[in-house]
Scaffold this active site. Sequence first.
Site, PDB file in Angstrom:
ATOM      1  CG  HIS A   1      -1.847   1.196   1.215  1.00  0.00           C
ATOM      2  ND1 HIS A   1      -3.056   1.170   0.563  1.00  0.00           N
ATOM      3  CD2 HIS A   1      -1.722   2.440   1.729  1.00  0.00           C
ATOM      4  CE1 HIS A   1      -3.636   2.342   0.688  1.00  0.00           C
ATOM      5  NE2 HIS A   1      -2.850   3.135   1.387  1.00  0.00           N
TER       6      HIS A   1
ATOM      7  CG  ASP B   1     -11.513   4.048   5.723  1.00  0.00           C
ATOM      8  OD1 ASP B   1     -11.019   5.011   6.324  1.00  0.00           O
ATOM      9  OD2 ASP B   1     -11.235   3.776   4.542  1.00  0.00           O
TER      10      ASP B   1
ATOM     11  NE  ARG C   1      -9.315  11.195   7.727  1.00  0.00           N
ATOM     12  CZ  ARG C   1      -8.510  10.268   7.199  1.00  0.00           C
ATOM     13  NH1 ARG C   1      -8.964   9.062   6.899  1.00  0.00           N
ATOM     14  NH2 ARG C   1      -7.250  10.533   6.958  1.00  0.00           N
TER      15      ARG C   1
ATOM     16  CB  SER D   1      -8.087   5.484   6.953  1.00  0.00           C
ATOM     17  OG  SER D   1      -8.424   5.369   5.603  1.00  0.00           O
TER      18      SER D   1
ATOM     19  CE  LYS E   1      -8.791   2.069   3.369  1.00  0.00           C
ATOM     20  NZ  LYS E   1      -8.837   3.367   2.723  1.00  0.00           N
TER      21      LYS E   1
HETATM   22  N1  URA Z   1      -5.335   6.403   2.105  1.00  0.00           N
HETATM   23  C1  URA Z   1      -6.355   5.875   2.834  1.00  0.00           C
HETATM   24  O1  URA Z   1      -6.892   4.823   2.519  1.00  0.00           O
HETATM   25  N2  URA Z   1      -6.748   6.551   3.924  1.00  0.00           N
HETATM   26  C2  URA Z   1      -6.201   7.700   4.321  1.00  0.00           C
HETATM   27  O2  URA Z   1      -6.600   8.245   5.317  1.00  0.00           O
HETATM   28  C3  URA Z   1      -5.142   8.238   3.554  1.00  0.00           C
HETATM   29  C4  URA Z   1      -4.725   7.559   2.441  1.00  0.00           C
END
Ligand code: URA
Length: 433
Positions: free
Chosen positions: A91, A170, A177, A192, A196
Site C-alpha cells: 500500500h 472508513d 475527512r 483508515s 482495510k
Molecule cells: N489512504 C487511505 O486509505 N486513507 C487515508 O486516510 C489516507 C490515504
Amino acid sequence: MTEPARVEAFDAVDVIRAQRDRTGNSEAALRWMVDAYTREYVTDAQMASFAMAVLLNGMDRGEIRVLTDAMIASGERMSFAGLGRRTVDKHSTGGVGDKITLPLAPLVAAFGVAVPQLSGRGLGHTGGTLDKLESIPGWRAALSNDELFAQLRELGAVICAAGTGLAPADKRLYALRDVTGTVEAIPLIASSIMSKKIAEGTESLVLDVKVGSGAFMHDLGRARDLAQTMVALGTDSGVATTALITDMDTPLGLAIGNANEVRESVEVLAGGGPADVVELTVTLAREMLALAGQPDADVEAALQDGRAMDVWRAMIRAQDGDPDAVLPTPRETETVTAPSAGVVTRIDAWDFGVAAWRLGAGRARPQDPVVHEAGIDLHVKPGDSVAAGQPLFTLGAADASRIPRALEVLEGGWAVEAVAPATRPLVIERITA
Ligand code: URA
C-alpha cells in the site's frame, strides 16, 4: 406494534468533548462512536467535529488500535487462507506519478506469491490505480469475490476495485475527512489504511509511506510516526508488516497522468523504464518477497526475461482488457523549454500533480470522469543538465482551454539553475516491527 427505540450506550457530544478536552474516551465509547456513525445515528457534523479533535490533539497507540478494530468490525473480513499461495500486499500512502502497483503486482506474482491489490480511484492531486488501468480499452475494475479468488489462484496477481464490504465505516469517514480538512491526522490515516488491509486478510504487507511536497506527510518526523504506527497496527493483528519511507518531493518517473503512466509501467515490465520507477519497484518487490519467504528472489531477472510481463498480460486479459491496445494520446499539447542552460534543480511533485489534475487527469468530485489521455510527460529530472531551449516537459489535454490554468500552477514549480541540487535518496528509511 412499533419497535421500541434503541437505547444508545453513549452520547456523541460527550465523546467529542472528551476528545476535545483530552480527558480520554473509554474503549467502549470509541467503539460505539464508530458503530453509531456507520449506522448513521451519529451525524456527519458530529463525526467531523470528533475527527478535528483527533487531528488537533492526536491519539495514543491504544486509542488508534481501538479505532482501527472498530472500523474493521464495521464490515466483512476476507481470508485468502484457502488459496494455496502466500499472500502479500503493498500500500502506498499516495503520490504524484506513483504507478508502482502496475509493474509490482505482476512482478511479485511471477514468483508464485498471491498479490491482492484492492485499489481505489484518485481524488485531488494524487492519481488512482484504477483510473490508470481504465485507460486500457475493455479493462474492468469491478470483480466479484469469486472472480477475485479465481484470478489470484490462477495468476497470482489481481488489481481491482475494493468492494464496499470492507471497513464501510472508513468509506464514510474518509469521504467526510476529505471535505472537512481532517485528512492529515496520523491516527485517522493509520486506522483508515490498516483497517482495510487487516480486513482484507493479507498475510503480509509492505507500506510505501511517502514524504515530501506531493505527499500527505511533508516532514520526515511525521512520516516516520505514521510508518511506525501502521507497522505496529499490522504486526499486532498478525499481519507481517514492513514500511519504507520514500521521497515524494519529485514526481515518480517521467509520466504523470493515466494512459501515459500505463505506458511507462509497460516499459518497466519490458526491462526498461525510468531509473527511479525501476528502483522503487525492485526494492518493494524484494521486501514483499522476503515477507513471503523468498528473501533471495532475483527480481531484476524477472523484469528482464519477460516473466513479469507474461503475468501482466494475463492479468489484463483476465479483466477483459487488451494488453496490445494502443493507449490514448492527447490531442492538445504544449511543451515548456529551458530558458537558459543549467541544471534542473526542482520539479515539484505537488505543483505537477495539481497541474496534471487541472489538465483532466484527476477528478474534483468522486462522480466526475477522468480524461485518460491528459497529463504531463517530463523530459528531464532534477540533476539533469540542459541547454537553453531544450524541452523540459509537455502538457497534454483533450481540450486546449485547460492548458493555461495548468501552466499557471507550474510557475515556480520547476527551476533551472547554475548549481546542481543536493538530492536525497529515493528510499529514505525502512521501518520494521
Ligand atoms: N489512504 C487511505 O486509505 N486513507 C487515508 O486516510 C489516507 C490515504
